[in-house]
Structures are given as C-alpha cells and as structure tokens.
Design an enzyme around this catalytic site. Structure first.
Site, PDB file in Angstrom:
ATOM      1  N   HIS A   1     -18.610   2.680 -27.575  1.00  0.00           N
ATOM      2  CA  HIS A   1     -17.999   3.480 -26.509  1.00  0.00           C
ATOM      3  C   HIS A   1     -16.729   2.820 -25.995  1.00  0.00           C
ATOM      4  CE1 HIS A   1     -17.368   5.670 -22.803  1.00  0.00           C
ATOM      5  NE2 HIS A   1     -18.183   6.594 -23.278  1.00  0.00           N
TER       6      HIS A   1
ATOM      7  N   GLU B   1     -12.977   4.082 -26.213  1.00  0.00           N
ATOM      8  CA  GLU B   1     -12.214   3.942 -24.963  1.00  0.00           C
ATOM      9  C   GLU B   1     -11.824   2.507 -24.630  1.00  0.00           C
ATOM     10  OE1 GLU B   1     -14.378   5.955 -21.819  1.00  0.00           O
ATOM     11  OE2 GLU B   1     -14.602   7.752 -23.039  1.00  0.00           O
TER      12      GLU B   1
ATOM     13  N   HIS C   1     -20.114  11.774 -28.286  1.00  0.00           N
ATOM     14  CA  HIS C   1     -19.050  10.931 -28.853  1.00  0.00           C
ATOM     15  C   HIS C   1     -19.165  10.842 -30.371  1.00  0.00           C
ATOM     16  CE1 HIS C   1     -16.955   9.608 -25.302  1.00  0.00           C
ATOM     17  NE2 HIS C   1     -18.076   9.206 -24.716  1.00  0.00           N
TER      18      HIS C   1
HETATM   19 CO    CO Z   1     -18.172   8.611 -22.747  1.00  0.00          CO
END
Ligand code: CO
Length: 255
Positions: free
Chosen positions: A142, A173, A205
């Site tokens: 993530h 991210e 995701h």
């Molecule tokens: Co997220």
C-alpha cells in the site's frame, strides 16, 4: 465470559477478498478457545458500503463496547494490519480510550513490527517464490506517508540479503514506487513478471492499481505479466505469523 478477543481489520468491500480476512480471523480464534470473539473493521467507508448491503460490521469502539457489555474483563485486541502507521495509531488511540473498562486490555502488534519480523517475512517470501531463469516477482504494497513506510524498503533489503535480486517490493502510495520497479527491471531485459499483492486482502487496490495500472505499465515496458489475486491473509505461512503474534498477546491477557 471473562475473556474476549477482537480481530480488527481495515476491512474490505470486495466480497472475494473477505476470504483473506476470515482466514486470519480463524487462525487467531483457534489460538484462543473459550474467548468471546468480535470482528471489527476500522474504515467508516467500508462499514457504510457493507451496511448498504445489509451487513453490519462493528467499528473497534462498538466491538470493545459489546465485549464489555457481555461481561468480558480481560480483552485482547489483535490488528491484522501489516505495519505500524496511520491506521494503527488510530486503533491504538481507540483501544486506549477503553482502558478503564476492562481489568486487562492488551493491544497486539502488526505483522511486521520489528527487524526480526521483516527478516523472517523476507525468508518465507523467498521460499514461496523460487528463482526461475528470466523471471521476476513484483509485490505491491500500500505505502504510506507515515515513517512506518520504511518497512517496504527494509523488506527489499531483506530480500537482497537472501540473494534475491529478482524479487521487488513496490507501493501504490509510498516508496518504492512503480517507477523504481521499472528502473530495476530494465537492465535484465523483458522478463516474465508475477505481480502479487503485499496486502492482507486482494481488494480494491489489487484489482484497480495492480491489475488495472501496474500490469499494463509493466507490459508496455516489454514484460510478460501474470497477476496473482491472492491476499497475504490467504497464505498459510502468513496465517502462522499472525497466530504467533497473537500468542504473544494472549500471554499478556492471561498474566
Ligand atoms: Co488505500
């Protein structure tokens, strides 16, 4: 019921991804027979989506309240989170707010909480993906602005120290990014790349960012890509790591 446990997850609204959450919950529950059990999801958005489909999943505060109301005096809260970070900080604060409501209220650590965890995880990942000529595997995490993002480059170092230049860690991210992955893959020429989520669930995701964005961009760079939609929580060796983590926590509630 004097003892109770909560398995707390961020949550997912993807029905197929729920298997991964439930597999980890079941591994934890087997470790604590005789404990009252509650599931909690921390994401208000996900709880709202599920409520819209007729399923009410409690927040952490609601789950703590239900254990207290059931007469639980000793409670263990085990997060299914991968690392410390913004979400962990929030659930820690929520748990601490209930400190006075129980005789013992113990909060477990995330899956990758220290150097030993990262080394062990790297070794097991390396076993799960044996090297093959012309191949590479890319794990999509993530990523976060939180300092705990350092777990991802640390895991990459762990894999390098296992001698695995063909196993790459990236994040949606955080750091490293997909650009970093593409740059590392380039010198070896086109490869057969397996893409897999480095997340508890293969949820939104994995479906949008991994299959929908990373896969075509790796293909555009000349690689042949196969996506694995298996969340970490579905892997027995990961369930075992969570079980061990929870066993540490139970010791605290039983003291
Ligand atoms: Co997220």
């Amino acid at each position: 019921m004097e003892r109770g446990m909560i398995a707390v997850s961020f949550g997912t609204s993807v029905p197929e991804a729920r298997t991964a959450v439930e597999a980890v919950e079941n591994a934890l529950r087997r470790e604590a027979p005789g404990y009252g059990f509650a599931r909690a999801f921390t994401s208000p958005t996900i709880r709202r989506v599920l409520a819209g489909r007729g399923e009410r999943v409690p927040s952490l505060a609601e789950a703590l309240e239900s254990l207290r109301a059931a007469g639980v005096r000793r409670a263990a809260v085990q997060p299914t989170h991968l690392l410390y970070g913004v979400e962990y900080d929030k659930l820690k604060a929520e748990t601490e707010a209930f400190a006075g409501a129980f005789d013992v209220l113990a909060l477990g650590r995330p899956l990758l909480a220290d150097t030993g965890d990262i080394k062990r995880f790297a070794a097991r990942l390396s076993q799960a993906y044996p090297p093959a000529e012309g191949s590479a595997a890319v794990f999509m995490g993530h990523g976060t602005d939180h300092f705990a993002n350092a777990v991802y480059p640390a895991l990459q170092t762990g894999l390098r120290l296992e001698g695995r230049e063909d196993l790459l860690v990236g994040t949606v991210e955080g750091w490293p990014s997909l650009e970093d992955i593409l740059r590392q893959l380039a010198p070896g020429g086109p490869r057969r790349v397996t893409l897999a989520p480095l997340m508890l669930v293969a949820g939104d995701h994995a479906r949008s960012d991994m299959a929908g964005d990373w896969k075509p961009r790796l293909e555009a760079a000349g690689h042949t890509v196969r996506c694995t939609l298996t969340g970490l929580g579905e892997l027995p060796w990961v369930q075992e790591m969570y079980r061990e983590r929870f066993a540490e926590l139970l010791k605290k509630t039983e003291e």
